[in-house]
Motif scaffolding. Sequence first.
Motif, PDB file in Angstrom:
ATOM      1  N   HIS A 141      20.785   4.088 -20.018  1.00 40.02           N
ATOM      2  CA  HIS A 141      20.941   4.444 -18.215  1.00 40.02           C
ATOM      3  C   HIS A 141      21.982   3.455 -17.851  1.00 40.02           C
ATOM      4  O   HIS A 141      22.697   3.920 -16.927  1.00 40.02           O
ATOM      5  N   ILE A 142      22.308   2.165 -18.527  1.00 46.02           N
ATOM      6  CA  ILE A 142      23.447   1.420 -17.965  1.00 46.02           C
ATOM      7  C   ILE A 142      24.857   1.959 -18.427  1.00 46.02           C
ATOM      8  O   ILE A 142      25.523   2.179 -17.421  1.00 46.02           O
ATOM      9  N   GLU A 143      25.065   3.004 -19.410  1.00 42.91           N
ATOM     10  CA  GLU A 143      25.996   3.653 -19.620  1.00 42.91           C
ATOM     11  C   GLU A 143      26.348   4.935 -18.666  1.00 42.91           C
ATOM     12  O   GLU A 143      27.203   5.068 -18.088  1.00 42.91           O
ATOM     13  N   ARG A 144      25.134   5.511 -18.254  1.00 38.22           N
ATOM     14  CA  ARG A 144      25.203   6.562 -17.401  1.00 38.22           C
ATOM     15  C   ARG A 144      25.694   6.106 -16.006  1.00 38.22           C
ATOM     16  O   ARG A 144      26.554   6.757 -15.427  1.00 38.22           O
ATOM     17  N   VAL A 145      25.259   4.902 -15.628  1.00 40.89           N
ATOM     18  CA  VAL A 145      25.443   4.422 -14.259  1.00 40.89           C
ATOM     19  C   VAL A 145      26.765   3.836 -14.427  1.00 40.89           C
ATOM     20  O   VAL A 145      27.563   4.175 -13.257  1.00 40.89           O
ATOM     21  N   GLU A 146      27.166   3.252 -15.268  1.00 39.39           N
ATOM     22  CA  GLU A 146      28.782   3.000 -15.384  1.00 39.39           C
ATOM     23  C   GLU A 146      29.542   4.131 -15.224  1.00 39.39           C
ATOM     24  O   GLU A 146      30.642   4.038 -14.835  1.00 39.39           O
ATOM     25  N   THR A 147      29.480   5.282 -15.952  1.00 44.01           N
ATOM     26  CA  THR A 147      29.994   6.395 -16.108  1.00 44.01           C
ATOM     27  C   THR A 147      30.259   7.106 -14.791  1.00 44.01           C
ATOM     28  O   THR A 147      31.389   7.097 -14.314  1.00 44.01           O
ATOM     29  N   ILE A 148      28.971   6.866 -13.930  1.00 36.59           N
ATOM     30  CA  ILE A 148      29.028   7.530 -12.588  1.00 36.59           C
ATOM     31  C   ILE A 148      29.892   6.735 -11.598  1.00 36.59           C
ATOM     32  O   ILE A 148      30.511   7.324 -10.754  1.00 36.59           O
ATOM     33  N   ARG A 149      29.741   5.256 -11.887  1.00 36.49           N
ATOM     34  CA  ARG A 149      30.580   4.513 -10.981  1.00 36.49           C
ATOM     35  C   ARG A 149      31.893   4.757 -11.160  1.00 36.49           C
ATOM     36  O   ARG A 149      32.843   4.442 -10.333  1.00 36.49           O
ATOM     37  N   GLY A 150      32.150   4.603 -12.637  1.00 35.75           N
ATOM     38  CA  GLY A 150      33.897   4.887 -12.867  1.00 35.75           C
ATOM     39  C   GLY A 150      34.225   5.960 -12.570  1.00 35.75           C
ATOM     40  O   GLY A 150      35.501   6.411 -12.021  1.00 35.75           O
ATOM     41  N   THR A 151      33.545   7.222 -12.463  1.00 35.44           N
ATOM     42  CA  THR A 151      34.004   8.523 -12.213  1.00 35.44           C
ATOM     43  C   THR A 151      34.220   8.665 -10.738  1.00 35.44           C
ATOM     44  O   THR A 151      35.040   9.076 -10.147  1.00 35.44           O
ATOM     45  N   THR A 152      33.359   7.878 -10.015  1.00 33.00           N
ATOM     46  CA  THR A 152      33.343   7.863  -8.434  1.00 33.00           C
ATOM     47  C   THR A 152      34.556   7.065  -8.007  1.00 33.00           C
ATOM     48  O   THR A 152      35.117   7.454  -7.179  1.00 33.00           O
ATOM     49  N   GLN A 153      34.871   6.137  -8.725  1.00 30.01           N
ATOM     50  CA  GLN A 153      36.132   5.092  -8.254  1.00 30.01           C
ATOM     51  C   GLN A 153      37.329   5.871  -8.705  1.00 30.01           C
ATOM     52  O   GLN A 153      38.360   5.984  -7.868  1.00 30.01           O
ATOM     53  N   ILE A 154      37.249   6.797  -9.644  1.00 27.72           N
ATOM     54  CA  ILE A 154      38.749   7.483  -9.921  1.00 27.72           C
ATOM     55  C   ILE A 154      38.688   8.495  -9.082  1.00 27.72           C
ATOM     56  O   ILE A 154      39.719   8.765  -8.545  1.00 27.72           O
ATOM     57  N   GLU A 155      37.777   9.100  -8.730  1.00 27.53           N
ATOM     58  CA  GLU A 155      37.709  10.264  -7.491  1.00 27.53           C
ATOM     59  C   GLU A 155      38.321   9.809  -6.231  1.00 27.53           C
ATOM     60  O   GLU A 155      39.039  10.282  -5.445  1.00 27.53           O
ATOM     61  N   VAL A 156      37.763   8.645  -5.863  1.00 26.84           N
ATOM     62  CA  VAL A 156      38.017   8.042  -4.465  1.00 26.84           C
ATOM     63  C   VAL A 156      39.579   7.625  -4.568  1.00 26.84           C
ATOM     64  O   VAL A 156      40.087   7.976  -3.569  1.00 26.84           O
TER      65      VAL A 156
END
Length: 201
Positions: A141-156
């Motif tokens: 779960h932590i890995e999924r949350v961090e992956t989503i957060r990192g992907t969002t920051q890259i997209e932004v």
Amino acid sequence: MNEQIVARHWLALIAPKAAPALATSTVLILARIWNANGAEHSVGNAVLMTALSLAAAAAGACASVGRAGDPVIAGTAFAASGGLALAGVGGYADGISLPLLLWVLATAVAYGLAARYWRDDRRTRVSYERHVSERREERAHIERVETIRGTTQIEVARTGAAYAEQLAQALTARATLPGFDPTALETAGLPQLPTAERKSV
């Protein structure tokens, strides 16, 4: 997560379950061999086995008494006492019925005692597997949350860079149009654009 797959051999799976029957059967077979070699109705051999059995039982009682009693040593001593008693009867008796009866009783008692330890071991194993599974799910779960957060920051960041590039291209294209007044942008509060003289420098 990749899980290590370990396939245990079928002998390793059934060996703990067959150990009590193998132990009592081995004692019975050796006692009957001893009987055939002269132990039948031998008072000296019977006294020896009785003394050894009582000594093992006393050792087990001493190991189990007190605060620092060791259940493993006590269980081993009591098992040795029962095995010696079975061997003594099996070696002294002239028939096979009494040794077989004692073998059945000893095997049943051995399985009854072993079942308790197997049950405790199974509970411990299930609890450990449950704990490991919960830890894996939490980490996943932590890995999924961090992956989503990192992907969002890259997209932004990518979207912001694309917007800045498009804005720069639009302002540069507009500055080349005739009648463009950069002071009007400054009065409107927009940042000052580079002029043609600054570009040439």
